[in-house]
Design a protein around this motif. Structure first.
Motif, PDB file in Angstrom:
ATOM      1  N   PRO A  99       0.159  -1.892  -2.415  1.00  0.00           N
ATOM      2  CA  PRO A  99      -1.218  -1.397  -2.560  1.00  0.00           C
ATOM      3  C   PRO A  99      -1.291   0.101  -2.832  1.00  0.00           C
ATOM      4  O   PRO A  99      -2.236   0.558  -3.473  1.00  0.00           O
ATOM      5  CB  PRO A  99      -1.867  -1.726  -1.216  1.00  0.00           C
ATOM      6  N   VAL A 107      -4.151  -8.946  -2.822  1.00  0.00           N
ATOM      7  CA  VAL A 107      -3.146  -7.875  -2.865  1.00  0.00           C
ATOM      8  C   VAL A 107      -1.803  -8.381  -2.344  1.00  0.00           C
ATOM      9  O   VAL A 107      -0.747  -8.063  -2.909  1.00  0.00           O
ATOM     10  CB  VAL A 107      -3.638  -6.650  -2.061  1.00  0.00           C
ATOM     11  N   ILE A 130      -6.510  -1.071  -7.714  1.00  0.00           N
ATOM     12  CA  ILE A 130      -7.288  -1.610  -6.603  1.00  0.00           C
ATOM     13  C   ILE A 130      -8.593  -0.845  -6.460  1.00  0.00           C
ATOM     14  O   ILE A 130      -9.666  -1.425  -6.280  1.00  0.00           O
ATOM     15  CB  ILE A 130      -6.458  -1.545  -5.302  1.00  0.00           C
TER      16      ILE A 130
END
Lengths: 203, 203
Positions: free
Chosen positions: A162, B153, A169
């Motif tokens: 991430p 994710v 994201i």
DNA sequence: GTCTATATTAGGATAGAC
DNA sequence: GTCTATCCTAATATAGAC
């Protein structure tokens, strides 16, 4: 014997770290580093003979941060599940502090792996003790049997990805909302722990 | 109406893809692309006016590959767990075919997010339908309740990370043994599926 | 140690012949 | 469409004064 520590070098290192982390070796400009450090290019070359040498100094410093001695946590006498949780907490805390590290390391290790490898060798970083501890836990049925390399990759990937993919994201899930993104990244600690603990539960 | 498709452009695109993927926008050299395509620099500029325009062409092509229409799998009438498995299989197959894609995309989206974003908008890529499907499965207790963004994710990270960090994995876990590395990456399909299925099992 | 000025090369881009 | 030759700027690096 120096009494007064010269801090121009520090200013250079700080500036170079910023610029290299953001732009990478190829994209970084000595001029930009000099400007940020509040000096001129000539002085950069006085302290570090070349861009490459400067980069190497920054790079090995950052690799040192990015690969902390996780082994120490694993060699404690905590139960295995708590070891895993502690590793995740510790590593995500580190990433929250240096959120640009993953993209930088991925970029540079794919550009030129040699300095990366040589550093790893110098630090005598080895994955063998980690694999051994995991294997033992599997033999005792404390965690699900699987190839331990996969477990290591899973945990690191869940922590690191991430941050490496942060711009995506941010844009896809939290457009224009930096606070929501930070919150999301902070939640990863709890999230990764839950997910991994479920994932390694014995059958 | 062109009968004979000129293939110099194709040669350029192939060469540019190779070089850009390996070196990134900043590290790539027009000379190297020309050499690889078997032409000279002037001709590159004849076909694509600038390095940036050439890069944009390659980049949007590669982003198109890297973000396939996963939505179609999710909108099938398979049970949710099979949907998840199919997504993982499909995506890792893609990565096995283009193993350098993850590092390239991560590099470039962290360098300059704008073209990346504009592409995503052009393709009307949206995460909302995905989140909705996951949320519904959670409401029905088919999968564990969690923030669906984290699940997305997690899955992408588990698939993508080993490819992005391939040089490290290669060196640390399979030094000098390319075959073992390939085997390991191929195993990811099964591994990620098992891990995710366990991870999303309802309490 | 720090600066200004300059050398040198690399690399993107263009002109113009064919 | 393709080439050779050249331009021009950007960027690393060095010389030399202070």
């Amino acid at each position: 014997m120096e009494i007064k520590k010269d801090n121009t070098e520090e200013k250079i290192i700080d500036a170079a770290t910023d610029v290299f982390v953001q732009k990478g070796m190829d994209g970084a400009r000595m001029q930009e580093i000099a400007d940020l450090a509040g000096i001129n290019k000539a002085l950069l070359h006085y302290y570090f003979r070349s861009k490459e040498k400067l980069f190497d100094a920054i790079f090995s410093k950052l690799v040192g941060i990015a690969f902390p001695r996780i082994g120490q946590i694993l060699q404690s006498d905590l139960p295995i599940l708590e070891k895993v949780e502690t590793v995740i907490d510790t590593y995500i805390d580190l990433l929250l502090k240096y959120p640009f590290l993953p993209a930088f390391i991925i970029k540079e290790m794919n550009r030129n792996a040699t300095p990366f490898f040589s550093f790893i060798e110098k630090k005598e970083f080895s994955i063998q003790p980690i694999l051994k501890i995991l294997q033992e836990a599997m033999d005792q049925d404390l965690i699900r049997k699987m190839r331990p390399e996969h477990l290591v990759v899973n945990v690191i990937g869940l922590c690191v990805f991430p941050f490496a993919a942060r711009p995506m994201i941010s844009h896809v899930a939290f457009p224009g909302d930096d606070k929501a993104l930070s919150q999301f990244l902070a939640e990863r600690k709890q999230e990764v722990k839950s997910f991994v603990l479920k994932g390694i539960q014995p059958e």
